[in-house]
Design an enzyme around this catalytic site. Structure first.
Site, PDB file in Angstrom:
ATOM      1  N   GLY A  85    -113.015   7.456   0.676  1.00  0.00           N
ATOM      2  CA  GLY A  85    -113.668   8.138   1.441  1.00  0.00           C
ATOM      3  C   GLY A  85    -115.036   8.866   0.647  1.00  0.00           C
ATOM      4  N   ASP A 272    -116.718   4.889  16.371  1.00  0.00           N
ATOM      5  CA  ASP A 272    -115.821   5.988  16.337  1.00  0.00           C
ATOM      6  C   ASP A 272    -116.299   6.843  14.825  1.00  0.00           C
ATOM      7  OD1 ASP A 272    -112.960   7.565  16.268  1.00  0.00           O
ATOM      8  OD2 ASP A 272    -112.695   6.714  14.413  1.00  0.00           O
ATOM      9  N   HIS A 296    -114.419  10.025  15.778  1.00  0.00           N
ATOM     10  CA  HIS A 296    -113.861   9.793  14.455  1.00  0.00           C
ATOM     11  C   HIS A 296    -112.302  10.243  14.657  1.00  0.00           C
ATOM     12  CE1 HIS A 296    -114.725   9.659   9.858  1.00  0.00           C
ATOM     13  NE2 HIS A 296    -113.585   9.099  10.279  1.00  0.00           N
TER      14      HIS A 296
END
Length: 341
Positions: A85, A272, A296
């Site tokens: 991430g 998403d 998400h």
């Protein structure tokens, strides 16, 4: 009683809500760490920065590169509780200085794959039209039936095969789908699975787009991935293709996507992830009839923290035994070169 010779800090918290990893999970980690490890828990960024200089092992990772450089002088191992991430630059710094890092992206794979299959089926069976018609109490057989597409026999392209991409491929194979996929930089041929009919190098992305009836983006975060799918790439899609994006916000250029949806190049999309989250109220995506939006939530699961704790405990045991770690990251896997210390 053994004297602790290492410190493990658990930094799994949401400072805004006050949530921290439940005590039962902390107890499991403490048991796995062993009697010669002092286990500490922190509830805020300030507490983490205070604890970090003495920390040898860290579970969770709410830190930036500068904070690591200033405080993490004794750090030997980081266990993430999710994927790379937004921590990419800090992890690059840690890896380049010999800190071992383990990802827990695998704990997200089952639910992410289920979410993608759900979205793909919803689009191909035009559930979006059915739900809209339901709100209007309208019997929409004539509108839906001509637009339905079979999943069986379709060619589905997956960009790219990571742990989540593999989970998607495994589930789609049961539907009689032909699966083609790109292999991200740093991956090895041994990562291929029998559920993928054809693996391609990432340089063949446009060929994959041209051959696919539906394209699923499950791309891991890598250097250069932001804005990597724009008009040129989307123009290679079959006319009327379906797109599902559960990768990282910003990998697919949103303006190019909107234009492809308006032109009919993309028949429908399920999204998403977005460039800006939450998705702004004035985004045209909200009102497009051929778009399904989920906020998400593809990795959401009531068992998420059970799985994350189990992954951390397994790796603690492997670390103590001198065995290879599950989900261990390297600079090569992240597609970057080692920088001088």
């Amino acid at each position: 009683m053994p004297v602790p010779n290492r410190v493990l800090t658990i930094a799994v918290f949401n400072e805004k809500s006050g949530w921290t990893l439940p005590d039962a999970h902390v107890t499991r980690i403490r048991d796995a760490a062993g009697p010669d490890t002092e286990v500490r828990t922190v509830r805020s960024r300030a507490e983490l920065l205070e604890a970090l200089p003495d920390t040898h092992e860290l579970i969770g990772f709410p830190l930036g590169e500068s904070e690591l450089a200033e405080h993490a002088h004794n750090l030997r191992w980081i266990q993430l509780t999710g994927s790379v991430g937004d921590a990419f630059s800090a992890l690059q710094y840690a890896l380049s200085r010999g800190v071992r890092v383990s990802s827990a992206a695998g704990i997200r794979a089952p639910q992410c794959a289920e979410h993608v299959v759900m979205l793909l089926l919803a689009l191909m069976r035009r559930l979006d039209i059915a739900v809209h018609a339901q709100t209007q109490r309208r019997w929409a057989t004539a509108e839906i039936a001509p637009r339905v597409v079979d999943l069986e026999g379709a060619v589905v392209g997956i960009v790219a095969i990571s742990v989540i991409g593999r989970a998607i491929a495994q589930r789609l194979k049961a539907f009689g789908v032909e699966i083609i996929a790109t292999r991200p930089p740093g991956a090895h041929p041994g990562d291929d699975l029998v559920s993928v009919d054809e693996m391609m190098p990432d340089t063949d992305l446009r060929e994959l787009m041209a051959r696919s009836d539906a394209v699923v983006f499950a791309t891991p975060f890598l250097p250069g991935s932001i804005d990597s799918i724009g008009k040129r790439e989307l123009d290679h899609l079959k006319h009327g293709a379906i797109l599902v994006d559960s990768s990282r916000g910003g990998i697919v250029q949103q303006s190019a996507l909107v234009n492809a949806l308006k032109s009919g190049r993309i028949a429908a999309a399920a999204l998403d992830v977005f460039e800006h989250e939450p998705l702004p109220p004035d985004s045209p995506l909200w009102s497009m009839p051929n778009v399904i939006i989920t906020p998400h939530v593809s990795s959401s699961s009531p068992r998420y923290w059970d799985r994350a704790t189990e992954a951390a405990c397994h790796n603690l045991q492997r670390l103590r035994d001198g065995r290879p770690l599950q989900g261990e990251l390297t600079l090569e896997l992240l597609g970057i070169e080692k920088t001088p210390a």
